[in-house]
Design an enzyme around this catalytic site. Structure first.
Site, mmCIF file in Angstrom:
data_model
loop_
_atom_site.group_PDB
_atom_site.id
_atom_site.type_symbol
_atom_site.label_atom_id
_atom_site.label_comp_id
_atom_site.label_asym_id
_atom_site.label_seq_id
_atom_site.Cartn_x
_atom_site.Cartn_y
_atom_site.Cartn_z
ATOM 1 C CG HIS A 413 9.182 -6.654 -5.823
ATOM 2 N ND1 HIS A 413 9.325 -6.055 -4.416
ATOM 3 C CD2 HIS A 413 9.814 -5.987 -6.484
ATOM 4 C CE1 HIS A 413 10.081 -4.905 -4.481
ATOM 5 N NE2 HIS A 413 10.438 -4.777 -5.615
ATOM 6 C CB CYS A 434 10.580 -2.880 -8.282
ATOM 7 S SG CYS A 434 11.835 -3.783 -9.161
#
Length: 458
Positions: A413, A434
């Site tokens: 992301h 992430c």
């Protein structure tokens, strides 16, 4: 008395008549001398003129190279001296000057020996070829080309020699010397000679000809294959095939292969390459091979396919590297990480998104903080694909524009709160696991990627 006077007068008349007759004979004789001298002088001048008008015409291949006088060739002076020696000084005197001599001198000419003029024999000792050489130098020349052997369609062939038009050393001197040595300039006309260079063996020949029998196909093959190897590329290794033991040639130059020997060599390659339950060998963005221990596969060399490729290389005597065909299976099914997928290099903190085998995005990233929130390595697939998502955890709540999830709560992301990516930032200021990505790069990936796209992290 009268009779005596008559007799005396008669005698006087006779004497006068005789004297007159003698004088007339003398005048006629003197005129004949002058006429003969003028004729000699004319012959003398004509012979000099013949020398001046004499010429040699040179052609090469039917094309005119030049026309050269005896003076240009350095032969006129010697030839003129030869003419001078054939005539006396009085014979060479212009008639008007001869006529001005006293009678005794003119009449003395009759007593001289007057030889019949002879043709002038040329002496080439003083031959000068500068003008000829300059004209020959203006012609475009190309050297002879030797015959040579070349390989085509699995056989040696002989390219025949090509005769050039570079003249042999001092050829023009030799030709002109032979042509003019002993040549004679006629008494009554100029000398006219012509010479065609190609009537002589005039050009430097090729050193090697197709017919001289110097082409030994076996020797040519040995020379071509000495120390020659063909690199055989496989994932993670390059094998080497020795060429010389596998090829030979017949009397016609055709290359023949040791098929059994080649198959045995390929079998040895397979023995060192074929493996089961071995790490998948990923070719990274950097071009290196990364063994993925978390992704066990089976590798098999395609021996028949490699045989076909190597047969072609051997018959062409090509040393170019051969990309060996092989198969990779996982759980009994063909397997490959290729085409469209995401590669995350945690150590280099870089991510690459491949679209149909081409790099669409390559960017620096920040992965999970080392030692606390390490990003999981492994082979996954895109599971979720959402815009404008809130990511929450025990100690964070952040908004992202682009979310691509690949495993549990882990995903790729954008990270608007970051201004720097890459380097060692993940060690002390990494994510919660992430893959934080610059927004511009993330948008491109998000707009293109689909559910099921492979994601490999290592």
């Amino acid at each position: 008395m009268k009779r005596r006077r008559f007799v005396l007068l008669s005698l006087a008349a006779v004497v006068i008549l005789v004297a007159a007759a003698v004088f007339l004979l003398f005048l006629r004789s003197l005129h004949g001398v002058e006429t003969a001298q003028a004729q000699c002088y004319a012959r003398y001048q004509a012979m000099l003129s013949n020398l001046a008008d004499s010429q040699v015409e040179l052609t090469e291949g039917g094309n005119l190279v030049g026309v050269y006088s005896l003076e240009t060739l350095g032969l006129y002076e010697q030839a003129a001296e030869s003419v001078e020696r054939q005539f006396t000084e009085l014979e060479k005197m212009p008639p008007e000057e001869f006529a001005a001599l006293d009678t005794k001198a003119r009449m003395a000419w009759k007593d001289e020996t007057h030889a019949t003029p002879q043709p002038v024999v040329l002496d080439t000792q003083g031959l000068t070829m500068d003008a000829v050489e300059q004209d020959l130098a203006k012609i475009e020349r190309h050297p002879s080309e030797d015959a040579y052997a070349y390989l085509e369609n699995g056989a040696f062939h002989i390219q025949p020699e090509v005769q050039g038009n570079v003249l042999k050393d001092r050829l023009a001197v030799t030709v002109f010397t032979g042509l003019l040595s002993g040549a004679q300039v006629p008494v009554d006309s100029p000398l006219r000679l012509s010479v065609e260079l190609t009537d002589y063996d005039c050009y430097v020949p090729p050193v090697v000809t197709a017919s001289d029998g110097s082409f030994d196909y076996a020797a040519l093959l040995q020379e071509a294959t000495q120390d020659m190897t063909i690199p055989v590329n496989l994932p993670g290794q390059t094998l080497s095939l020795q060429v010389a033991p596998l090829v030979s040639t017949d009397d016609t130059g055709k290359i023949t292969l040791d098929e059994e020997g080649l198959k045995a060599q390929i079998a040895q390659f397979a023995a060192s390459f074929d493996k089961d339950e071995t790490p998948y060998l990923l070719t990274t963005y950097e071009g290196t091979i990364k063994p993925l221990t978390f992704l066990p596969c089976s590798y098999r060399l395609d021996q028949a396919g490699l045989l076909t490729l190597l047969e072609d290389s051997l018959t062409r005597l090509s040393a170019d590297a051969v990309e060996a065909p092989y198969t990779c299976t996982r759980k009994g099914e063909p397997f490959s990480i290729s085409g469209t997928y995401v590669e995350v290099d945690i150590q280099q903190q870089q991510m690459t998104y491949y679209k149909d085998g081409e790099v669409l995005v390559h960017t620096d990233v920040v992965t999970g903080r080392k030692g606390g929130y390490d990003t999981p390595t492994g082979y996954y697939q895109v599971q979720t694909h959402s815009p404008n998502a809130w990511l929450t955890g025990p100690d964070y709540r952040v908004f992202v524009k682009y979310w691509v999830g690949f495993y549990l709560a882990y995903g790729i992301h954008d990270a608007s709160w970051r201004t720097e990516f890459g380097g060692e930032k993940y060690i002390y200021d990494g994510s919660h696991g992430c893959v934080n990505t610059p927004e511009a790069a993330m948008k491109i990936i998000y707009d293109d990627i689909t559910i099921g796209t492979p994601v490999v992290l290592y």
